[in-house]
Write a protein that holds these residues in place. Structure first.
Motif, PDB file in Angstrom:
ATOM      1  N   GLU A  87      31.558  -6.478  16.437  1.00  0.00           N
ATOM      2  CA  GLU A  87      32.436  -7.518  15.902  1.00  0.00           C
ATOM      3  C   GLU A  87      33.259  -8.158  17.013  1.00  0.00           C
ATOM      4  O   GLU A  87      33.426  -9.390  17.051  1.00  0.00           O
ATOM      5  CB  GLU A  87      33.359  -6.930  14.834  1.00  0.00           C
TER       6      GLU A  87
ATOM      7  N   ARG B   7      32.531  -1.653  15.551  1.00  0.00           N
ATOM      8  CA  ARG B   7      33.727  -2.403  15.934  1.00  0.00           C
ATOM      9  C   ARG B   7      33.466  -3.251  17.176  1.00  0.00           C
ATOM     10  O   ARG B   7      33.923  -4.394  17.287  1.00  0.00           O
ATOM     11  CB  ARG B   7      34.907  -1.450  16.197  1.00  0.00           C
TER      12      ARG B   7
ATOM     13  N   ASP C  53      33.407 -12.233  18.749  1.00  0.00           N
ATOM     14  CA  ASP C  53      34.651 -13.010  18.688  1.00  0.00           C
ATOM     15  C   ASP C  53      34.788 -13.840  19.964  1.00  0.00           C
ATOM     16  O   ASP C  53      34.940 -13.300  21.059  1.00  0.00           O
ATOM     17  CB  ASP C  53      35.838 -12.052  18.540  1.00  0.00           C
TER      18      ASP C  53
END
Length: 321
Positions: A294, A291, A298
């Motif tokens: 990711e 997680r 971003d």
């Protein structure tokens, strides 16, 4: 003015300053060492020099930098074999979290060398201080401890003495039996010292599924402290995204509680249930790592909720050094 200076000195003089045997006093007061000079012109000068030359990431450039930070700040009892560069590559040198009497280094009767990582350092560069201890151990006689010395002059750092490609393979121990070659045969004060040290050691384990994450067991709850290599601003943004989405925990009963800085790196911390052993944290840590990857990728602006979460993280952040 004297009291103000004394308070300032006590704040800036810590484990990375010039000396632990001379108390910190006001700059205009006589130096406690008995030299007859004012503190600021004596030992205070060394402390000031150390503060001015502080290296915020002393282990940068070493393999497994995050583990170096963890062993310096988080882990009570651990060792790792070090590989020297050049002609000394076959020399037996072991990094240890701490040594008896807080010695910077120890040379055993057989010539093997142990370097203590959690020692009081003299300058603002932990790497230089450790390199100085290593050099003194290499030159010492067999069976000799290396005792704390004065502020080292210019010289090599660990990055100059160690093989840069050799990984740091960490072994976490339950106690400090590694201090002696045969702990079971220890007697007298040696045995008593080992018993006291072992009784005070916090149960600790290094996770195998992710890098530089250490579980520690406490009485009421356990913790996970994870040293991360990412740039702080980027990492704060990523964790804020996860926290705002209620995705920052490691599962039921766990809680992300904040982070601290240590040697230029950020260390997120989680509270874990007291009944949660290290092996049960492996998969949740792996999932969190995915997680986080990711979130790190971003680049979109933070939302108001995410910015609020980020501000909360900053307000709870502590700097160790």
């Amino acid at each position: 003015m004297g009291k103000k200076a004394a308070r300032k000195g006590r704040y800036t003089t810590n484990s990375t300053t010039a000396t632990d045997t001379v108390p910190v006093v006001g700059g205009r007061e006589p130096c406690p060492c008995g030299s007859g000079r004012r503190y600021k012109a004596c030992h205070g000068r060394e402390a000031s020099t150390a503060a001015e030359s502080l290296v915020h990431r002393p282990f940068e450039g070493l393999a497994n930098e995050c583990d170096w930070v963890a062993l310096r700040e988080l882990v009570p009892a651990a060792t790792a074999r070090l590989t020297l560069a050049g002609a000394e590559a076959d020399r037996s040198v072991t990094l240890a979290t701490v040594l008896p009497m807080a010695w910077p280094a120890l040379r055993r009767d057989n010539g093997a060398i142990l370097i203590g990582l959690q020692t009081h350092t003299s300058s603002g560069d932990v790497s230089r201080d450790l390199a100085d201890a290593l050099e003194r151990a290499l030159a010492a006689e067999d069976g000799s401890p290396v005792t704390p010395g004065p502020l080292p002059g210019p010289g090599p750092r660990l990055q100059d003495l160690l093989d840069p490609d050799a990984p740091l393979a960490v072994t976490v121990h339950e106690g400090f039996d590694f201090w002696v070659e045969d702990a079971e045969s220890a007697t007298g004060e040696v045995a008593a010292s080992l018993e006291r040290a072992n009784a005070a050691a916090t149960p600790t384990a290094r996770l195998t599924s992710v890098d530089a994450a250490y579980w520690c067991g406490m009485r009421e709850k356990n913790h996970l402290r994870w040293v991360m290599p990412h740039p702080e601003e980027k990492l704060l943004d990523a964790i804020a995204r996860l926290h705002a989405a209620d995705a920052s925990s490691l599962g039921e009963g766990t809680r992300f509680v904040g982070s601290f800085r240590a040697h230029g790196l950020m260390v997120p911390v989680w509270d874990l249930p007291g009944a949660m052993p290290a092996e049960d944290v492996e998969k949740p840590a792996t999932d969190f790592g995915a997680r986080l990857a990711e979130a790190l990728a971003d680049d979109s602006p933070l939302t108001p909720r995410q910015r609020s979460a980020r501000n909360g993280l900053l307000n709870r952040q502590i700097t160790l050094n």
